[in-house]
Design a protein around this motif. Structure first.
Motif, PDB file in Angstrom:
ATOM      1  N   ASP A 177      38.399  46.124  38.550  1.00 30.77           N
ATOM      2  CA  ASP A 177      38.711  44.708  38.440  1.00 30.77           C
ATOM      3  C   ASP A 177      39.706  44.279  39.530  1.00 30.77           C
ATOM      4  N   GLN A 178      40.737  45.088  39.715  1.00 27.59           N
ATOM      5  CA  GLN A 178      41.769  44.781  40.706  1.00 27.59           C
ATOM      6  C   GLN A 178      41.229  44.957  42.126  1.00 27.59           C
ATOM      7  N   GLN A 179      40.355  45.934  42.309  1.00 29.77           N
ATOM      8  CA  GLN A 179      39.719  46.128  43.613  1.00 29.77           C
ATOM      9  C   GLN A 179      38.918  44.889  43.987  1.00 29.77           C
ATOM     10  N   HIS A 180      38.217  44.374  42.995  1.00 29.40           N
ATOM     11  CA  HIS A 180      37.417  43.176  43.225  1.00 29.40           C
ATOM     12  C   HIS A 180      38.328  41.992  43.571  1.00 29.40           C
ATOM     13  N   ARG A 181      39.456  41.935  42.879  1.00 34.15           N
ATOM     14  CA  ARG A 181      40.396  40.839  43.135  1.00 34.15           C
ATOM     15  C   ARG A 181      40.900  40.895  44.588  1.00 34.15           C
ATOM     16  N   PHE A 182      41.108  42.108  45.093  1.00 36.35           N
ATOM     17  CA  PHE A 182      41.594  42.260  46.468  1.00 36.35           C
ATOM     18  C   PHE A 182      40.577  41.721  47.475  1.00 36.35           C
ATOM     19  N   SER A 183      39.294  42.030  47.242  1.00 36.51           N
ATOM     20  CA  SER A 183      38.308  41.662  48.256  1.00 36.51           C
ATOM     21  C   SER A 183      37.626  40.329  47.971  1.00 36.51           C
ATOM     22  N   SER A 184      38.030  39.636  46.908  1.00 38.83           N
ATOM     23  CA  SER A 184      37.333  38.377  46.622  1.00 38.83           C
ATOM     24  C   SER A 184      38.217  37.147  46.830  1.00 38.83           C
ATOM     25  N   GLN A 185      39.513  37.337  46.962  1.00 36.33           N
ATOM     26  CA  GLN A 185      40.368  36.156  47.095  1.00 36.33           C
ATOM     27  C   GLN A 185      40.979  36.080  48.501  1.00 36.33           C
ATOM     28  N   PRO A 186      41.263  34.852  48.959  1.00 32.16           N
ATOM     29  CA  PRO A 186      41.980  34.745  50.231  1.00 32.16           C
ATOM     30  C   PRO A 186      43.475  34.964  50.000  1.00 32.16           C
ATOM     31  N   PHE A 187      44.145  35.560  50.977  1.00 34.69           N
ATOM     32  CA  PHE A 187      45.601  35.718  50.925  1.00 34.69           C
ATOM     33  C   PHE A 187      46.215  34.849  52.017  1.00 34.69           C
ATOM     34  N   VAL A 188      47.386  34.302  51.719  1.00 39.65           N
ATOM     35  CA  VAL A 188      48.095  33.494  52.716  1.00 39.65           C
ATOM     36  C   VAL A 188      49.051  34.403  53.491  1.00 39.65           C
ATOM     37  N   ILE A 189      49.089  34.252  54.802  1.00 37.29           N
ATOM     38  CA  ILE A 189      50.063  34.979  55.604  1.00 37.29           C
ATOM     39  C   ILE A 189      51.375  34.197  55.549  1.00 37.29           C
ATOM     40  N   THR A 190      52.387  34.809  54.930  1.00 38.12           N
ATOM     41  CA  THR A 190      53.632  34.068  54.701  1.00 38.12           C
ATOM     42  C   THR A 190      54.491  34.047  55.959  1.00 38.12           C
ATOM     43  N   SER A 191      55.562  33.266  55.903  1.00 43.03           N
ATOM     44  CA  SER A 191      56.449  33.168  57.067  1.00 43.03           C
ATOM     45  C   SER A 191      57.268  34.450  57.245  1.00 43.03           C
ATOM     46  N   TYR A 228      52.721  41.791  58.174  1.00 40.29           N
ATOM     47  CA  TYR A 228      52.545  40.475  57.572  1.00 40.29           C
ATOM     48  C   TYR A 228      52.693  40.625  56.063  1.00 40.29           C
ATOM     49  N   ARG A 229      53.574  39.820  55.489  1.00 41.17           N
ATOM     50  CA  ARG A 229      53.644  39.773  54.033  1.00 41.17           C
ATOM     51  C   ARG A 229      52.644  38.729  53.566  1.00 41.17           C
ATOM     52  N   LEU A 230      51.728  39.159  52.709  1.00 44.90           N
ATOM     53  CA  LEU A 230      50.660  38.273  52.241  1.00 44.90           C
ATOM     54  C   LEU A 230      50.981  37.779  50.833  1.00 44.90           C
ATOM     55  N   ARG A 231      50.379  36.646  50.474  1.00 47.09           N
ATOM     56  CA  ARG A 231      50.589  36.125  49.130  1.00 47.09           C
ATOM     57  C   ARG A 231      49.275  35.659  48.535  1.00 47.09           C
ATOM     58  N   GLY A 232      48.999  36.149  47.357  1.00 45.10           N
ATOM     59  CA  GLY A 232      47.795  35.739  46.642  1.00 45.10           C
ATOM     60  C   GLY A 232      48.020  35.965  45.170  1.00 45.10           C
ATOM     61  N   GLN A 233      46.943  35.952  44.402  1.00 46.81           N
ATOM     62  CA  GLN A 233      47.049  36.305  42.991  1.00 46.81           C
ATOM     63  C   GLN A 233      47.462  37.778  42.947  1.00 46.81           C
ATOM     64  N   PRO A 234      48.581  38.119  42.290  1.00 44.41           N
ATOM     65  CA  PRO A 234      49.075  39.489  42.389  1.00 44.41           C
ATOM     66  C   PRO A 234      48.094  40.532  41.860  1.00 44.41           C
ATOM     67  N   LEU A 235      48.167  41.718  42.459  1.00 49.73           N
ATOM     68  CA  LEU A 235      47.365  42.853  42.003  1.00 49.73           C
ATOM     69  C   LEU A 235      48.292  43.795  41.251  1.00 49.73           C
ATOM     70  N   THR A 236      47.778  44.461  40.224  1.00 52.10           N
ATOM     71  CA  THR A 236      48.632  45.394  39.495  1.00 52.10           C
ATOM     72  C   THR A 236      47.968  46.758  39.397  1.00 52.10           C
ATOM     73  N   ILE A 237      48.819  47.767  39.477  1.00 55.54           N
ATOM     74  CA  ILE A 237      48.366  49.139  39.284  1.00 55.54           C
ATOM     75  C   ILE A 237      48.765  49.532  37.874  1.00 55.54           C
ATOM     76  N   ILE A 238      47.751  49.802  37.012  1.00 53.49           N
ATOM     77  CA  ILE A 238      48.018  50.157  35.610  1.00 53.49           C
ATOM     78  C   ILE A 238      47.344  51.496  35.312  1.00 53.49           C
ATOM     79  N   PRO A 239      48.030  52.497  34.765  1.00 55.91           N
ATOM     80  CA  PRO A 239      49.473  52.487  34.532  1.00 55.91           C
ATOM     81  C   PRO A 239      50.218  52.584  35.859  1.00 55.91           C
TER      82      PRO A 239
END
Lengths: 333, 237
Positions: free
Chosen positions: A209-223, A230-241
């Motif tokens: 699910d999280q892998q899909h989230r990584f490759s399906s959403q755009p990330f913004v390149i932050t300042s 580059y620090r990117l910003r998008g819907q956060p990904l989580t590693i569980i556990p």
């Protein structure tokens, strides 16, 4: 034989292909962010592809040439004018003595490369002329260029550069701009908004699910982005556990996942080791594309197999060798 | 035969992981492989980079492609065979126990912003803290973060502290710091999240010096307490 810096602009630094071989001492490889464009710029003026070039971030820089020089511009991120007239990218240009070149804003891209035949007369530090800003060494006094700096240019041009200059004096129609350019079918499309990646060593720490989230959403390149990464910003990904790793190798193109669940894409001045999970590795052929992103731009990640990425790498290198050979055949016959 | 296998890290590198712990036995495997690859470079080899429990090998794919007839997995097989060889050999990665690098450190609150906090956190008097930190012979597990930054281990349990929740904007060059079971030295002034307990007047990294880097992977290090007066005397030379 020198160039005067009239204005430093946002950030103009000397870069070559970096200083590999010292990563076991923690020394980043560095080098031009857009390695394709820096090498192409060199080839266009008859230089070795590893010669140092100016890496000019966005606009503001102004240079004064005191004598005749052969230069080329590549990359993106600025509109360049010579004595008020726009000059093209991707062509050899014969600059007349006392010409001024200025870098104006453009709508896209981030880094312009300026090569000069004969190269910049700068002492190499640990085998490279690349500027390493965090430790303030390499390049021109370890820093970005400022108004008042004088760049010495190598007096010895090779035969190929001389031949290109002769041709421009005879056929340059007064503008000094070459009528030829290189049509590179395999050149990176610097306006791409998606880059290819292969799985990183810790890719499997992400659920499907999280892998899909990584490759399906755009990330913004932050300042909070620079030559290191580059620090990117998008819907956060989580590693569980949640899992911890001991520091291991990272390199240009590695995508690490921070504790906040946001990716960091490492670039030219990447540190040599890192302690965050390495979820992805951007295909080497798409790193020039990444180098041309500005803060605020969006980036998407498309999965490819390692073999695809590797084949693309070989194709790209073959393309560059082909360009070098073509230029040489045209002028050294 | 080594049980660990190489995997592709990027088009220009491959890695092998021996575990996921800070552990002397794992690290000695890393060092064996590190020395072996440096002493037996394969076509296109650029460098080998050790980490706590892993080794990365960088190469020029255009030159390494000759190995295994352009086959990407052929290269991995070749690296695995070299790794097996490295684990068999006994003549590499052996350190000389007599060569312990002594690093002078001034443990003084004037030069170490987190010294007092650390002593309090660990429930130690200043002398006890210094005795613990200087009483251990550390191994350079790896260098990273910035040029010449040594990751030293293993720190005594009594000195274990967490990283700062918000990294300091600027940690002065020469700062000796702690995090978890590691201690390290900041070679240049940089932002950082470790707890600073002292400062060395010694230059850890100087690109104009040969060799540029004072400490190498696998080196043994011991800290020696110096006074403020000695610190500034050494700084001036």
């Amino acid at each position: 034989m020198s160039i005067r810096v009239i204005k430093g602009g946002l950030q103009a630094i000397l870069q070559d292909r970096g200083r590999p071989g010292y990563q076991d001492w923690g020394v980043p490889v560095g080098g031009a962010m857009d390695d394709w464009s820096s090498r192409l710029a060199n080839l266009l003026v008859g230089n070795d592809p590893g010669e140092a070039v100016l890496e000019i971030t966005l606009q503001g820089m102004a240079l004064l040439f005191e004598s005749e020089h052969l230069i080329a511009l590549t990359g993106a991120g600025s509109e360049v004018r010579m004595d008020g007239k726009v000059i093209p990218f991707g062509r050899a240009i014969l600059v007349k003595p006392w010409s001024a070149i200025r870098f104006h804003p453009s709508s896209s891209g981030c880094r312009t490369y300026l090569s000069i035949s004969g190269g910049f007369e700068i002492k190499a530090v640990m085998g490279s002329r690349s500027t390493y800003l965090p430790a303030a060494w390499g390049g021109f006094q370890g820093r970005a260029l400022e108004a008042g700096d004088v760049l010495e240019i190598g007096a010895r041009r090779n035969g190929l550069s001389e031949a290109i200059m002769r041709d421009l004096r005879e056929h340059g129609h007064g503008s000094g701009i070459a009528h030829w350019s290189v049509a590179a079918i395999g050149a990176p499309d610097l306006s791409r908004r998606a880059v290819r990646f292969i799985k990183g060593p810790e890719w499997d720490w992400l659920s499907e699910d999280q892998q899909h989230r990584f490759s399906s959403q755009p990330f913004v390149i932050t300042s909070r982005s620079n030559r290191m990464g580059y620090r990117l910003r998008g819907q956060p990904l989580t590693i569980i556990p949640s899992r911890e790793m001991v520091s291991a190798a990272v390199t240009r193109g590695s995508v690490q996942l921070t504790h906040e669940g946001q990716p960091v894409l490492l670039m030219a001045d990447a540190q040599t080791t890192g302690g965050y999970p390495r979820i992805a590795q951007v295909a080497a052929v798409d790193l020039p594309v990444c180098a041309q992103y500005r803060p605020g731009d969006r980036i998407r990640f498309i999965p490819v197999s390692f073999l695809e990425a590797r084949q693309a790498y070989f194709d790209r290198e073959a393309e560059l060798l082909g360009i070098a050979k073509n230029i040489e055949l045209n002028f050294n016959s | 035969m080594a049980t660990e296998r190489f995997f592709h890290l990027s088009e220009t590198s491959a890695g092998v992981q021996f575990g996921n712990l800070i552990d002397p036995a794992l690290h000695s495997k890393v060092m064996r492989a590190y020395h072996f690859f440096r002493e037996h470079p394969f076509p296109g080899f650029v460098e080998a980079v050790p980490a706590y429990a892993s080794l990365s090998v960088y190469f020029d794919p255009l030159r390494s492609a000759r190995i295994g007839q352009m086959d990407a997995d052929g290269l991995l097989e070749h690296l695995n065979a070299m790794l097996d060889e490295a684990m068999k050999s006994t003549d590499v990665g052996q350190e000389d126990p007599s060569s312990i690098m002594k690093i002078p450190v001034c443990y003084h609150p004037l030069l170490a912003s987190d010294l007092e906090w650390t002593a309090e956190h660990c429930g130690l008097g200043m002398d006890e803290l210094i005795a613990l930190h200087t009483g251990t012979i550390y191994t350079v597990y790896m260098l990273g973060f910035v040029p010449g930054f040594p990751y030293l281990g293993i720190l005594p349990e009594g000195l274990e502290v967490p990283r700062k929740s918000t990294p300091s904007e600027s940690i002065p060059a020469g700062s000796v710091a702690l995090a978890g079971r590691q201690t390290g030295i900041y070679p240049i002034s940089t932002p950082g999240g470790w707890q600073v307990i002292g400062r060395t007047p010694i230059l850890l990294f100087d690109p104009g010096r040969d060799p540029s880097c004072l400490l190498k992977p696998g080196d043994k290090v011991q800290f020696e307490s110096i006074t403020l007066h000695e610190f500034f005397q050494i700084s001036q030379t």
